[in-house]
Enzyme design. Structure first.
Site, mmCIF file in Angstrom:
data_model
loop_
_atom_site.group_PDB
_atom_site.id
_atom_site.type_symbol
_atom_site.label_atom_id
_atom_site.label_comp_id
_atom_site.label_asym_id
_atom_site.label_seq_id
_atom_site.Cartn_x
_atom_site.Cartn_y
_atom_site.Cartn_z
ATOM 1 N N SER A 1 -80.761 15.187 37.536
ATOM 2 C CA SER A 1 -81.216 13.993 38.236
ATOM 3 C C SER A 1 -80.038 13.331 38.965
ATOM 4 C CB SER A 1 -81.868 13.063 37.206
ATOM 5 O OG SER A 1 -82.604 12.057 37.826
ATOM 6 N N ASP B 1 -92.287 18.141 40.927
ATOM 7 C CA ASP B 1 -91.407 17.068 40.467
ATOM 8 C C ASP B 1 -91.754 15.790 41.222
ATOM 9 O OD1 ASP B 1 -89.308 15.307 39.989
ATOM 10 O OD2 ASP B 1 -87.784 16.885 39.945
ATOM 11 N N HIS C 1 -89.921 15.976 36.118
ATOM 12 C CA HIS C 1 -88.551 15.814 36.578
ATOM 13 C C HIS C 1 -87.547 16.216 35.506
ATOM 14 C CE1 HIS C 1 -85.344 14.295 38.991
ATOM 15 N NE2 HIS C 1 -85.017 13.348 38.138
#
Lengths: 372, 268
Positions: free
Chosen positions: B95, B217, B245
């Site tokens: 991320s 995602d 995600h």
């Protein structure tokens, strides 16, 4: 179907979150049409961005990890873009072999609860802001009561330390001051007003200014303390005060100190060669007794002699086991440190804090005067 | 406070072997890697840590100026690498830590051997000719929601993972600290994360890079993963058949296999 009549939203999704079933209550609340959701959207698609991140990082992992997630606060984006605050409970159903099969989710309208939370949050923020202002005020007030750095005195090395008890949110009752009356004529005063907070600070300010004014009119420390006592008894306060006052004068190159005490620990005098010993005579508290008698003690100071004034936050510092720090420990630290006044002061502060495991319950003030 | 304490750094695996450092993303902590990192302990020195503000990190170390840009976080990664005297590092960033990793590697390429970016996004906001997946209104709402509703992100967040007698592997330590985030810091970190634009930094990555992209995602869409792959010289992308995600949690097997395929070349 029973699902449709229950007074909460009900959804089921594939393990990936694709909506399989949506009840009429949920549709009525959100304005979505069943055909737009089932098989087309995932539950996470109905959340605003913040909710999506929360879903990805907390909600979905929790569900996978433990099979349930309860009372998750989210918002659902309605068909018209409105946000519906909800509380969500989910369970993950697995096949006999443990493979995730279905997620069942109950959705509760939390509009009122969210409003209540917002109110609580606003109240908390107001309280925090108010607390922050109070702390700032206390610290500002404290700064006006304690000189930021002791003045430079020709022929003397003066250092001071002050540490309020606790976390610095309250104004302490200890104070000190070092000021000049005339050439080679200085006053060092250190005191302790009973209690803490704004009311104590008012008395502290009164005491400090009274000493400054009285020292101009009166040579003898006992007279200054006498004036301070009268002022305190005349003031509209029940608070009493202790103080030690030393007047330092240099004549023909020799410093002499005149010391008077009022309900306060006697200062320590450490000769340039020799062991520290208390100097002065004990006197009564200030602001309490009708006819107090204070007395002066005169000493001659040689180069290297060091006078240490301190509050009872030093000697009455308590060990975890309850034992007091005491005069002997203080005298030992003073005897051991023969460097500049700042070193002696720092050593005392560090030692007494260490003794209390860093958690001082009372204010600590120390002023050290060394003859150069 | 040492760097090790500041980030609650944990080191496992083979001492002296090639280091692999796992960096967690926004709203998470190092526990995010618990299904993946241990799988590399057989042949690597495995390092996990918490960014300041997350998990077991030292909250007092949070400095709004230092952490006002992703560079502050990249400096932390470099400090960790230097402190542990790691060289030839494989850096795995999930991320927002994907971009933190990009910045760290670009700043000190000599320390790093390979870079793995899990669900990266160099720019969350849509822009002229660029689809980040988030409109300005989305991000404004996110920041506002963090601002006004931190009950949802703090007190309500904590009990998401509860003790479970049926699952003893969920130890007390995990339940107590799973993705614990200081709400005030989370708010600032969100602002930094979702308003950053690191597209220009991608070309500065000089080490072999793998992009791990989930098919579905909601935070970093496939198009963004492709953009990252195309912008980093020589980068490859693996499309994971995983939703969400956080493939490190939802598809740890596939995630581990993809990382292993990339980093184990030359390892037993």
């Amino acid at each position: 179907m029973l699902d449709d009549r229950v007074p909460c939203g009900y959804l089921s999704t594939t393990p990936d979150g694709v909506l399989v079933r949506v009840n009429a209550t949920f549709l009525a609340w959100t304005g979505h049409r069943r055909e737009d959701l089932v098989g087309r959207r995932r539950f996470v698609d109905l959340l605003p961005v913040g909710g999506r991140i929360y879903h990805e990082t907390h909600y979905a992992p929790a569900l996978r990890l433990q099979g349930t997630a309860r009372e998750i606060a989210l918002e659902v984006v309605c068909a018209d873009g409105r946000r519906l605050p909800v509380l969500v409970n989910s369970v993950l159903e697995r096949d006999a072999d443990g493979t995730p099969r279905l997620i069942r989710t109950a959705v509760f309208d939390a509009t009122e609860r969210r409003r209540y939370e917002q109110e609580m949050l606003a109240a908390t923020r107001r309280a925090e802001a108010s607390e922050a202002r109070a702390v700032e005020l206390a610290q500002t007030l404290q700064q006006t009561l304690i000189p930021p750095t002791p003045p430079q005195v020709p022929g003397l090395d003066v250092a001071a330390a002050y540490r309020p008890a606790g976390d610095g949110r309250h104004v302490g009752g200890d104070f000190y001051d070092v000021f000049q009356v005339a050439t080679d004529d200085w006053v060092v005063v250190l005191g302790d007003v009973q209690g803490k907070g704004v009311e104590a600070a008012v008395v502290t300010a009164l005491a400090r200014h009274t000493v400054r004014a009285a020292a101009v009119d009166h040579d003898a420390p006992r007279q200054v303390l006498h004036t301070l006592d009268q002022v305190l008894r005349g003031a509209a306060t029940d608070r009493f005060c202790t103080a030690v006052l030393a007047r330092l004068r240099r004549t023909d190159g020799t410093w002499r100190a005149s010391v008077a005490c009022a309900g306060h620990p006697l200062p320590l005098l450490r000769p340039s060669a020799g062991h520290p010993a208390p100097v002065g005579r004990h006197g009564p508290l200030l602001g309490v007794f009708p006819q107090p008698v204070f007395s002066d003690t005169e000493v001659t100071l040689a180069p290297g002699d060091t006078l240490v004034l301190f509050t009872d936050g030093v000697t009455e510092g308590r060990h975890r086991r309850g034992e007091l720090y005491g005069n002997d420990r203080l005298a030992a630290v003073v005897a051991e440190h023969r460097g500049p006044a700042a070193d002696v002061t720092d050593a005392i502060l560090a030692d007494v804090l260490r003794y209390q495991s860093g958690d001082a319950r009372d204010d600590i003030a120390v002023v050290t005067v060394a003859v150069l | 406070m040492t760097v090790v304490d500041r980030h609650d750094i944990r080191v496992s695996g083979v001492p002296g072997a090639q280091p692999i450092v796992f960096a967690h993303g926004f709203g998470c902590d190092q526990h995010m890697w618990r299904h993946v990192a241990p799988r590399f302990e057989d042949a690597f020195t495995v390092v996990t840590f918490d960014h300041v503000g997350a998990g077991g990190s030292d909250l007092a170390a949070y400095d709004p100026v230092r952490y006002g840009t992703l560079d502050g976080y990249a400096q932390d990664v470099l400090e960790i690498v230097r402190k542990l005297d790691l060289r030839d590092v494989v850096l795995v960033g999930h991320s927002v830590s994907a971009m933190i990793g990009v910045l760290a590697v670009a700043a000190e390429p000599d320390r790093f051997d390979k870079l793995v970016l899990v669900g990266p996004s160099p720019r969350y906001l849509d822009d002229d000719g660029y689809t980040g997946g988030f409109t300005r209104a989305d991000v404004a709402e996110l920041l506002e929601s963090l601002d006004s509703n931190y009950l949802g992100w703090s007190s309500a967040m904590a009990p998401v993972i509860m003790g479970n007698v049926d699952r003893p592997e969920l130890g007390a330590e995990l339940t107590a600290s799973f993705c614990r985030t200081d709400p005030d810091i989370a708010r600032r970190f969100a602002r930094v994360t979702f308003l950053s634009d690191n597209r220009a930094d991608l070309a500065r990555v000089p080490v072999p890079t793998l992009v791990l992209q989930c098919t579905d995602d909601v935070i970093a869409p496939v198009a963004v993963g492709q953009y990252v792959r195309d912008a980093i010289p020589g980068a490859r992308m693996v499309l994971l058949d995983a939703t969400g995600h956080c493939p490190n949690l939802s598809a740890p097997e596939a995630t581990t296999a993809a990382i292993a395929g990339f980093v184990r070349a030359g390892h037993p």
